[in-house]
Design an enzyme around this catalytic site. Structure first.
Site, PDB file in Angstrom:
ATOM      1  N   PRO A 187      26.302   2.427 -77.900  1.00  0.00           N
ATOM      2  CA  PRO A 187      26.324   1.822 -79.240  1.00  0.00           C
ATOM      3  C   PRO A 187      24.917   1.674 -79.806  1.00  0.00           C
ATOM      4  O   PRO A 187      23.958   1.386 -79.093  1.00  0.00           O
ATOM      5  CB  PRO A 187      26.961   0.438 -78.990  1.00  0.00           C
ATOM      6  CG  PRO A 187      27.683   0.561 -77.694  1.00  0.00           C
ATOM      7  CD  PRO A 187      26.922   1.552 -76.884  1.00  0.00           C
TER       8      PRO A 187
ATOM      9  N   GLY B  60      22.731   5.739 -83.324  1.00  0.00           N
ATOM     10  CA  GLY B  60      22.620   6.501 -84.571  1.00  0.00           C
ATOM     11  C   GLY B  60      23.615   7.627 -84.718  1.00  0.00           C
ATOM     12  O   GLY B  60      23.328   8.610 -85.417  1.00  0.00           O
TER      13      GLY B  60
ATOM     14  N   GLU C  32      10.105 -20.717 -61.338  1.00  0.00           N
ATOM     15  CA  GLU C  32       9.531 -19.589 -62.080  1.00  0.00           C
ATOM     16  C   GLU C  32       8.167 -19.181 -61.530  1.00  0.00           C
ATOM     17  O   GLU C  32       7.814 -17.993 -61.558  1.00  0.00           O
ATOM     18  CB  GLU C  32       9.426 -19.936 -63.568  1.00  0.00           C
ATOM     19  CG  GLU C  32      10.754 -20.254 -64.248  1.00  0.00           C
ATOM     20  CD  GLU C  32      11.772 -19.131 -64.129  1.00  0.00           C
ATOM     21  OE1 GLU C  32      11.365 -17.955 -63.999  1.00  0.00           O
ATOM     22  OE2 GLU C  32      12.977 -19.432 -64.156  1.00  0.00           O
TER      23      GLU C  32
ATOM     24  N   HIS D  22       8.862 -16.792 -58.685  1.00  0.00           N
ATOM     25  CA  HIS D  22       9.169 -15.443 -59.193  1.00  0.00           C
ATOM     26  C   HIS D  22       7.890 -14.712 -59.602  1.00  0.00           C
ATOM     27  O   HIS D  22       7.684 -13.542 -59.260  1.00  0.00           O
ATOM     28  CB  HIS D  22      10.083 -15.550 -60.419  1.00  0.00           C
ATOM     29  CG  HIS D  22      11.520 -15.844 -60.103  1.00  0.00           C
ATOM     30  ND1 HIS D  22      12.207 -15.228 -59.089  1.00  0.00           N
ATOM     31  CD2 HIS D  22      12.399 -16.698 -60.707  1.00  0.00           C
ATOM     32  CE1 HIS D  22      13.451 -15.687 -59.065  1.00  0.00           C
ATOM     33  NE2 HIS D  22      13.593 -16.583 -60.039  1.00  0.00           N
TER      34      HIS D  22
END
Length: 641
Positions: free
Chosen positions: A225, A228, A447, A450
Site C-alpha cells: 500500500p 503509487g 532505555e 538498550h
C-alpha cells in the site's frame, strides 16, 4: 445592502436545503397537509349541524336502513338530516348518535315534506359523497405511489442509475483525462519502463496492428500500500492522452445478484465507445478472489458472477480494440488463476517500496510546494526513511510543514523533518501523559540498557535518540535506531543475535541496577522469541533442525502472510529447549556487559531524568569517556571498525 436582511436569506436557503436533502420527508409532510385540507373543506369530520345551526359532536355512528331513518323522523327523534345522491345521514336529538343509510336507491319525494312537517333542519349536497369517496380512495394510492417513486429515484442516484442501479455503473465510474505524467511518478523507475509500451500502443495502435502484434489486454500492478499504483495508472492515461475510467473493485459487489455483472458490462461498453481508453480497477481482489475453495453461498455468488463477467469482457476484446485494462492490488496471492492466465492479466508489474535514490526523488517532488530552509539535506531524510512507501514520504513532508507552522516558523528546518520521521516510526509525543518518578526511573534504566548494548554490540544498529517521553499507544520510552546507510535486504546470523542482545538489555538493566523487573519488557521478549524461532524453522541457522525448513510462509505485501508449520512434538520440544537456553546464555552475557559499564549507565540515567532526551552522539560520548576512565578496550571503536 439594498434593504435585504441576510439572515432571512440564510433561513430560506436552509429550508430549501432541508427539503432537497430530505425529499421523502417533504413529500410525506405535503401529503399530510393535503389530507388535512381535504378533511377541512370536504368533510364535517366528527360534527353535524344541529337545529340551531351549531355543530353537535358525534359519539356513535350506526349504519341503518333508509326506512329506519324515516321512522325516526316520524317519531320526531332527529334534530338534523343530510341528504346526498347516495346516502342519508341523520343526527339524533339525544346521545349524539349519527345514523347513516347507504346506497339509497332513488330520491324520495315524500322525504322533504315529512321533514318540513316535523320542522327538522335538512341540507342536500348533490355529488358530494361520490367526490369524497373518489378522493378518499385515490389519495392513499397517490401518496404510496409518490413515496415509491421518490425511493426509486433516491436509490437509483445512489446506485448509479436505472431501477435500483441495475445495469448502470453511473457515478461509480470516474471518467477523466488525467494530467499526471511520468515525471510526476518517482521511485518506481522499473515499473514505469514496463508500462511505457502500453502508452505507445494507445498512441499509435495502427503500428502494432499492422505488424500483427498483440498488446497485453490487461496489466496488473502489484505492490505494498502507498507505493503509487493508482498514480502510475493515471500517468499512463495522462501520457497517452486517453480517457481514464477508474472504479473500485468493491463497488461492483452489491446485495442483489447480477448487479455487479451488469455494471461490468456497462463499464466496458462506455470504454469501447471512447476508445482508445484505459479501464482501471482498483483493489481488484474484492471481486477477483480465487474460486478454488469450492461452492459458495449468498453474497459470494454475486462476486463469482461479477468475476465471470469480467473474464468474459476481457476475452471479448479484439486485437483492434485499443482499450487496456489496468488493475491494482496488494494481495496478488489470493487472485483467481483465470484472471492471471495469458490473454487477461498476463503481465504483472511490481510497484515496490522505493530504494534510497527513489526516496530522494519522491522527497524532491513533494517538497516543491513547501518552503525548505537552505540547510535542509533531503539525502539525510532519504537515508533515515528506509522501508517507507511514497505515501509515507509525502506524509513526512506534510507533517514537517505542520510542525513548522505550529512553531511560527517561516521555513521548514531539518529538525522539523527529523521530528516528522520520528513521529512516523514511533508515534506522537504524549506530553500530557504523566508518569510517576518510580516509573520514570525504571524507564530510564530500561532505555539506557538498550542504548548501551546497541552501541557496543557488533552488528547492531547505532542509536539515533533515547527518550523517556511517552509516545504512541503504549510506549513509555524508546530507543530509536534509524538506518544511516542505504537499504539492506539481508541479515546475517551475527546481526540477528546482536538484535537479541539489544532487546534483552532493557530487562537486564532493570534486573542489575534496580534488583527487580517490570512488565515493560514483554514486547522485547516476544520479539527475541520470534527471531530465534525463525532462525530454527525458516532460516536454517541452528543445529536443532539443521537445514530443514519447518515453517512455510506465504509472501504478502500486507505483512501478514499465512504460514504453516509441520514438525513433530519431539522437534517442538527441542526448539523450546534451544530457545530457552539461548536466551538464558545471552541474558547473562548482557548483564555482565552492563555491570562492566555501570558508570556509563548511571550517567545516562541521570541525564535522561534531567532532560528526558539524549541524542545518539551524547550516548557515544558517555560510553567513550567511561572506557577511557576505566582503561577498557574500546568496544565502541571496534564496532565502528
Amino acid at each position: 445592502m439594498n434593504g435585504i436582511n441576510p439572515n432571512n436569506n440564510d433561513n430560506k436557503n436552509d429550508n430549501n436545503n432541508f427539503f432537497n436533502d430530505n425529499p421523502i420527508l417533504a413529500f410525506v409532510i405535503f401529503s399530510l397537509i393535503i389530507v388535512l385540507v381535504f378533511k377541512t373543506f370536504f368533510s364535517d369530520g366528527g360534527l353535524m349541524s344541529d337545529s340551531s345551526g351549531g355543530k353537535t359532536p358525534v359519539t356513535q355512528t350506526k349504519s341503518v336502513k333508509y326506512s329506519d331513518i324515516k321512522e325516526l323522523i316520524k317519531k320526531d327523534e332527529l334534530q338534523s338530516v343530510k341528504i346526498t345522491s347516495s346516502t342519508v345521514e341523520a343526527m339524533s336529538k339525544v346521545g349524539g348518535v349519527k345514523y347513516v343509510a347507504q346506497n339509497v336507491p332513488a330520491f324520495d319525494e315524500k322525504l322533504i315534506p315529512l321533514l318540513e312537517e316535523k320542522k327538522i333542519p335538512y341540507e342536500g349536497v348533490v355529488g358530494e359523497s361520490l367526490f369524497s369517496q373518489i378522493i378518499s380512495s385515490l389519495l392513499p394510492i397517490l401518496v404510496f405511489f409518490g413515496i415509491w417513486m421518490l425511493l426509486v429515484k433516491k436509490m437509483s442516484k445512489g446506485m448509479g442509475g436505472g431501477i435500483l442501479g441495475v445495469g448502470k455503473a453511473g457515478k461509480l465510474i470516474n471518467s477523466e483525462k488525467p494530467e499526471v505524467k511520468f515525471d510526476d511518478v518517482q521511485g518506481v523507475e522499473e515499473a514505469k519502463d514496463e508500462v511505457k509500451e502500453i502508452v505507445d500502443f494507445l498512441k499509435y495502435p495502427e503500428r502494432y496492428i499492422a505488424l500483427g502484434a498483440k498488446i497485453p489486454k490487461g496489466l496488473l500492478l502489484v505492490g505494498p500500500p502507498g507505493t503509487g499504483k493508482t498514480l502510475l495508472a493515471k500517468a499512463v492515461a495522462g501520457e497517452a492522452s486517453v480517457p481514464f475510467f477508474s472504479v473500485s473493485g468493491s463497488s461492483f459487489v452489491e446485495m442483489f445478484v447480477g448487479v455487479g455483472a451488469s455494471r461490468v458490462r456497462d463499464l466496458f461498453e462506455q470504454a469501447k465507445k471512447d476508445a482508445p481508453a484505459i479501464i482501471f480497477i482498483d483493489e481488484i481482489d474484492a471481486i477477483g478472489k480465487s474460486r478454488a475453495s469450492g461452492a459458495s453461498m449468498g453474497g459470494n455468488d454475486e462476486r463469482e458472477q461479477t468475476l465471470n463477467q469480467l473474464l468474459a469482457e476481457m476475452d471479448g476484446f479484439g486485437t483492434d480494440t485499443p482499450v487496456i485494462v489496468l488493475a491494482a492490488t496488494n494481495r496478488p496471492e489470493i487472485l483467481d488463476a483465470a484472471l492471471l492466465r495469458a490473454g487477461r492479466f498476463d503481465r504483472q508489474v511490481l510497484v515496490d517500496k522505493p530504494d534510497f535514490e527513489g526516496r530522494l526523488a519522491i522527497l524532491k517532488v513533494h517538497s516543491k510546494d513547501v518552503k525548505l530552509a537552505l540547510n535542509v539535506d533531503l539525502e539525510i531524510v532519504a537515508k533515515q526513511t528506509a522501508g517507507l512507501a511514497g505515501a509515507d514520504l509525502a506524509n513526512i513532508i506534510n507533517e514537517s510543514a505542520l510542525l513548522a507552522g505550529r512553531n511560527n516558523k517561516t521555513q521548514i528546518e531539518q529538525s522539523d523533518l527529523l521530528e516528522a520521521i520520528e513521529r512516523s516510526f514511533v508515534g506522537l509525543e504524549k506530553k500530557n501523559r504523566k508518569i510517576n518518578d518510580i516509573e520514570k526511573k525504571i524507564v530510564s534504566y530500561h532505555e539506557s540498557g538498550h542504548a548501551l548494548l546497541a552501541e557496543l554490540t557488533k552488528g547492531a544498529r547505532k542509536v539515533t535518540k533515547v527518550s523517556i517521553i511517552p509516545r504512541g499507544l503504549g510506549a513509555l520510552g524508546y530507543t530509536l535506531h534509524l538506518p544511516d546507510e542505504e537499504d539492506r535486504f539481508l541479515m546475517q546470523k551475527s546481526e540477528l543475535l546482536a538484535e537479541i542482545d539489544v532487546l534483552l538489555a532493557g530487562r537486564a538493566a532493570e534486573d542489575v541496577f534496580l534488583g527487580e523487573i517490570s512488565t515493560g519488557a514483554s514486547n522485547d521478549l516476544q520479539r527475541t522469541t520470534d527471531i530465534l524461532k525463525s532462525m530454527i524453522a525458516v532460516y536454517g541457522m541452528s543445529d536443532v533442525a539443521g537445514l530443514m525448513v519447518l515453517e512455510r510462509r506465504q509472501h504478502s505485501f500486507l505483512g501478514n502472510g499465512a504460514s504453516s508449520s509441520e514438525y513433530s512434538e519431539k522437534m517442538a520440544e527441542a526448539m523450546d529447549d534451544f530457545i530457552k537456553a539461548t536466551l538464558a546464555t545471552h541474558y547473562e552475557s548482557v548483564k555482565a556487559t552492563l555491570r562492566l559499564y555501570s558508570d556509563a549507565i548511571e550517567e545516562m540515567v541521570q541525564v535522561l531524568l534531567e532532560v528526558e532526551v539524549i541524542e545518539g552522539s551524547k550516548v557515544r560520548s558517555i560510553i567513550e569517556k567511561h572506557e577511557i576512565a576505566n582503561n577498557l578496550e574500546s568496544r565502541l571503536a571496534s564496532k565502528r571498525a
